[in-house]
Structures are given as C-alpha cells and as structure tokens.
Design a protein around this motif. Structure first.
Motif, PDB file in Angstrom:
ATOM      1  N   LYS A   9       0.748  -1.223   0.170  1.00 43.54           N
ATOM      2  CA  LYS A   9      -0.065  -0.033  -0.072  1.00 43.54           C
ATOM      3  C   LYS A   9       0.902   1.417   0.054  1.00 43.54           C
ATOM      4  CE  LYS A   9      -3.230  -1.493   3.357  1.00 43.54           C
ATOM      5  NZ  LYS A   9      -3.975  -1.178   4.304  1.00 43.54           N
ATOM      6  N   LEU A  10       2.239   1.058   0.223  1.00 39.04           N
ATOM      7  CA  LEU A  10       3.142   2.307   0.292  1.00 39.04           C
ATOM      8  C   LEU A  10       2.937   3.271  -1.088  1.00 39.04           C
ATOM      9  CD1 LEU A  10       6.113   0.908   2.090  1.00 39.04           C
ATOM     10  CD2 LEU A  10       4.285   2.238   3.043  1.00 39.04           C
ATOM     11  N   SER A  11       3.324   4.724  -0.997  1.00 40.43           N
ATOM     12  CA  SER A  11       3.436   5.393  -2.070  1.00 40.43           C
ATOM     13  C   SER A  11       4.731   5.112  -2.702  1.00 40.43           C
ATOM     14  CB  SER A  11       3.490   6.790  -1.594  1.00 40.43           C
ATOM     15  OG  SER A  11       2.100   7.048  -1.220  1.00 40.43           O
ATOM     16  N   MET A  12       4.940   5.053  -4.063  1.00 38.51           N
ATOM     17  CA  MET A  12       6.348   4.533  -4.421  1.00 38.51           C
ATOM     18  C   MET A  12       7.004   6.036  -5.299  1.00 38.51           C
ATOM     19  SD  MET A  12       6.401   1.490  -3.950  1.00 38.51           S
ATOM     20  CE  MET A  12       5.491   0.076  -3.347  1.00 38.51           C
ATOM     21  N   ILE A  13       8.296   5.840  -5.095  1.00 42.96           N
ATOM     22  CA  ILE A  13       9.172   6.561  -5.968  1.00 42.96           C
ATOM     23  C   ILE A  13      10.025   6.076  -6.759  1.00 42.96           C
ATOM     24  CG2 ILE A  13       8.758   8.833  -4.629  1.00 42.96           C
ATOM     25  CD1 ILE A  13      11.439   8.317  -3.399  1.00 42.96           C
ATOM     26  N   PRO A  72      17.718  15.589  11.826  1.00 44.51           N
ATOM     27  CA  PRO A  72      18.310  15.889  10.328  1.00 44.51           C
ATOM     28  C   PRO A  72      19.127  14.471  10.042  1.00 44.51           C
ATOM     29  CG  PRO A  72      18.980  17.526  11.738  1.00 44.51           C
ATOM     30  CD  PRO A  72      18.427  16.697  12.768  1.00 44.51           C
ATOM     31  N   ARG A  73      19.170  14.157   8.821  1.00 42.83           N
ATOM     32  CA  ARG A  73      19.631  13.010   8.152  1.00 42.83           C
ATOM     33  C   ARG A  73      20.923  12.674   8.729  1.00 42.83           C
ATOM     34  NH1 ARG A  73      15.223   9.980   6.718  1.00 42.83           N
ATOM     35  NH2 ARG A  73      13.811  11.247   5.225  1.00 42.83           N
ATOM     36  N   ALA A  74      21.230  11.402   8.991  1.00 41.21           N
ATOM     37  CA  ALA A  74      22.552  11.002   9.664  1.00 41.21           C
ATOM     38  C   ALA A  74      23.364  10.592   8.742  1.00 41.21           C
ATOM     39  CB  ALA A  74      21.926   9.902  10.560  1.00 41.21           C
ATOM     40  N   ALA A  75      22.963  10.416   7.405  1.00 39.31           N
ATOM     41  CA  ALA A  75      23.967  10.071   6.371  1.00 39.31           C
ATOM     42  C   ALA A  75      23.593  10.319   4.915  1.00 39.31           C
ATOM     43  CB  ALA A  75      24.066   8.586   6.341  1.00 39.31           C
ATOM     44  N   SER A  76      24.168  10.268   4.055  1.00 41.00           N
ATOM     45  CA  SER A  76      23.768  10.581   2.754  1.00 41.00           C
ATOM     46  C   SER A  76      23.470   9.271   2.122  1.00 41.00           C
ATOM     47  CB  SER A  76      24.823  11.079   1.680  1.00 41.00           C
ATOM     48  OG  SER A  76      25.116  12.712   2.382  1.00 41.00           O
ATOM     49  N   ILE A  77      22.489   9.056   1.207  1.00 44.54           N
ATOM     50  CA  ILE A  77      21.831   8.102   0.441  1.00 44.54           C
ATOM     51  C   ILE A  77      22.008   8.302  -1.150  1.00 44.54           C
ATOM     52  CG2 ILE A  77      20.113   6.477  -0.148  1.00 44.54           C
ATOM     53  CD1 ILE A  77      21.103   6.284   2.872  1.00 44.54           C
ATOM     54  N   VAL A  78      22.649   7.360  -1.810  1.00 40.86           N
ATOM     55  CA  VAL A  78      23.013   7.638  -3.166  1.00 40.86           C
ATOM     56  C   VAL A  78      22.479   6.469  -3.906  1.00 40.86           C
ATOM     57  CG1 VAL A  78      24.790   8.140  -5.221  1.00 40.86           C
ATOM     58  CG2 VAL A  78      24.722   9.240  -2.755  1.00 40.86           C
ATOM     59  N   VAL A  79      21.797   6.636  -5.132  1.00 36.50           N
ATOM     60  CA  VAL A  79      21.522   5.340  -5.944  1.00 36.50           C
ATOM     61  C   VAL A  79      22.764   4.896  -6.904  1.00 36.50           C
ATOM     62  CG1 VAL A  79      19.842   4.671  -7.627  1.00 36.50           C
ATOM     63  CG2 VAL A  79      18.941   6.194  -6.133  1.00 36.50           C
ATOM     64  N   VAL A  80      22.969   3.635  -6.744  1.00 41.54           N
ATOM     65  CA  VAL A  80      24.132   3.088  -7.480  1.00 41.54           C
ATOM     66  C   VAL A  80      23.684   1.949  -8.399  1.00 41.54           C
ATOM     67  CG1 VAL A  80      25.897   3.327  -5.497  1.00 41.54           C
ATOM     68  CG2 VAL A  80      24.646   1.350  -5.570  1.00 41.54           C
ATOM     69  N   SER A  81      22.387   1.713  -8.409  1.00 46.29           N
ATOM     70  CA  SER A  81      22.006   0.657  -9.410  1.00 46.29           C
ATOM     71  C   SER A  81      21.386   1.706 -10.430  1.00 46.29           C
ATOM     72  CB  SER A  81      21.013  -0.269  -8.946  1.00 46.29           C
ATOM     73  OG  SER A  81      19.946   0.404  -8.322  1.00 46.29           O
ATOM     74  N   GLU A  82      20.978   1.048 -11.727  1.00 48.71           N
ATOM     75  CA  GLU A  82      20.596   1.767 -12.971  1.00 48.71           C
ATOM     76  C   GLU A  82      19.245   2.525 -12.532  1.00 48.71           C
ATOM     77  OE1 GLU A  82      21.046   3.069 -16.326  1.00 48.71           O
ATOM     78  OE2 GLU A  82      22.313   1.669 -15.520  1.00 48.71           O
ATOM     79  N   THR A  83      18.371   2.042 -11.570  1.00 48.12           N
ATOM     80  CA  THR A  83      17.333   2.646 -11.030  1.00 48.12           C
ATOM     81  C   THR A  83      16.821   2.134  -9.642  1.00 48.12           C
ATOM     82  OG1 THR A  83      15.656   1.298 -11.975  1.00 48.12           O
ATOM     83  CG2 THR A  83      16.126   2.938 -13.271  1.00 48.12           C
ATOM     84  N   ALA A  84      16.135   2.472  -8.867  1.00 48.86           N
ATOM     85  CA  ALA A  84      15.522   2.075  -7.621  1.00 48.86           C
ATOM     86  C   ALA A  84      14.295   2.632  -7.426  1.00 48.86           C
ATOM     87  CB  ALA A  84      16.723   2.783  -6.351  1.00 48.86           C
ATOM     88  N   LYS A  85      13.625   1.611  -6.768  1.00 48.01           N
ATOM     89  CA  LYS A  85      12.065   1.507  -6.365  1.00 48.01           C
ATOM     90  C   LYS A  85      11.914   1.593  -5.041  1.00 48.01           C
ATOM     91  CE  LYS A  85       7.593  -0.419  -7.369  1.00 48.01           C
ATOM     92  NZ  LYS A  85       6.950  -1.483  -7.978  1.00 48.01           N
ATOM     93  N   LEU A  86      11.329   2.746  -4.539  1.00 50.27           N
ATOM     94  CA  LEU A  86      11.354   2.869  -3.056  1.00 50.27           C
ATOM     95  C   LEU A  86       9.943   2.935  -2.473  1.00 50.27           C
ATOM     96  CD1 LEU A  86      14.054   5.562  -2.807  1.00 50.27           C
ATOM     97  CD2 LEU A  86      14.412   3.234  -1.979  1.00 50.27           C
ATOM     98  N   GLY A  87       9.413   2.615  -1.305  1.00 45.57           N
ATOM     99  CA  GLY A  87       8.220   2.913  -0.733  1.00 45.57           C
ATOM    100  C   GLY A  87       8.489   3.870   0.279  1.00 45.57           C
TER     101      GLY A  87
END
Length: 170
Positions: A9-13, A72-87
């Motif tokens: 049921k999560l919203s996806m990006i 505040p965010r404790a770290a930085s998050i970077v996409v390393v695969s071609e794409t990423a699908k997140l809820g």
C-alpha cells in the motif's frame, strides 16, 4: 493484515543512478523508506571525508530516525543501481503498519540494532586506520634518511606512539 500487504500500500518513487535521495545533515521530511528494487549506498562524513558505510539492498528499511525524532539525516544516500524503487513510510503509515503488523516493529528494531553495531565498528575501523596512517607518517623517517644516526643508541627516548614523539633522523 501482514507486512507484505502493508508494504504493497506504500506510495512509490523511482530514482535513477547517481541521484541523491537525501544528504547528511539536512532536515528530514519525517519519512523513512523501504527499498523494493535497486541498490543504494550510505555515506557518512568522517573527519572531513565521505566514507561509504554500507549498501542498502532490496527488502531493507532505512531512514527510521526521521520517523522517531524527526532529526536531520544522519547520512547521505546515493542510488548506485540503474534505478531504484522505494516505498515511502511517513509517520501515519508507520503507526498504521505497527498496529497492523507487529512483526514490522520487531524486524525494524532487529535491523536497527544490527546496523548500529555494524556502523560503529566501521567508523572505529576508519578512525583507527587514519590514526595508524598518521602515526606511521610521524614514525617513518623521510625517504632521504633511511639510517639511524650513529651514536644515537635507541631510535627515540619517548613513546613512539605519543603526540610528542619525534621521528628518527629529525
């Protein structure tokens, strides 16, 4: 309702390789995430350098500190695969998932504790390596001076690992 139904049921990006989901130190939007597809890397600034702490793989939750205390965010998050699908899991969804699926809270708490130990160990290892490199630079003679001067007896009369140690030949 189980965890799978809650996740469905999560919203996806969807985000692309090289995109930064969020940066360390920026205010959070109060949301955490679940990675459905792709791979993300976590970076933390340690003594002025960005150090990769670990990768996030499909099936993992992350960003939970934003839900708990909106810090505040404790770290930085970077996409390393071609794409990423997140809820996206906001506070309301988090509470709902917690009530509908008690296993969600158990799995999340277990993972947070595992990550805490893992991250602490990595940060200690990075700092230890930097300290060792600094000590080696202080102890190892310059490339022009590979011999101990005659009559010096011992290399140094002070602890070679203290801040006051003088490298041999200086």
């Amino acid at each position: 309702m189980g965890l799978k139904e809650s996740l469905a049921k999560l919203s996806m990006i969807n985000i692309k390789r090289g995109e930064v989901l969020f940066k360390e130190g920026v205010p959070s939007n109060g949301a955490m995430f679940f990675l459905f597809e792709g791979q993300l890397d976590i970076y933390k600034q340690i003594e002025g350098k960005h150090a990769k702490l670990r990768s996030i793989l499909p099936g993992e939750f992350f960003g939970e500190m934003a839900i708990i205390n909106n810090s505040p965010r404790a770290a930085s998050i970077v996409v390393v695969s071609e794409t990423a699908k997140l809820g996206i899991i906001n506070r309301t969804t988090f509470v709902q998932m917690s009530q509908e699926s008690p296993e969600f809270l158990f799995l999340l708490l277990k993972k947070v504790i595992e990550r805490l130990y893992e991250t602490d160990g990595k940060i200690r290892a990075i700092k230890r390596k930097e300290d060792e490199d600094t000590m080696i630079a202080k102890v190892v003679p310059s490339s022009n001076s590979s011999e101990i001067p005659e009559g010096s007896g011992s290399a140094t009369s002070v602890d070679p690992f203290s801040d006051n140690a003088t490298p041999v030949g200086e």
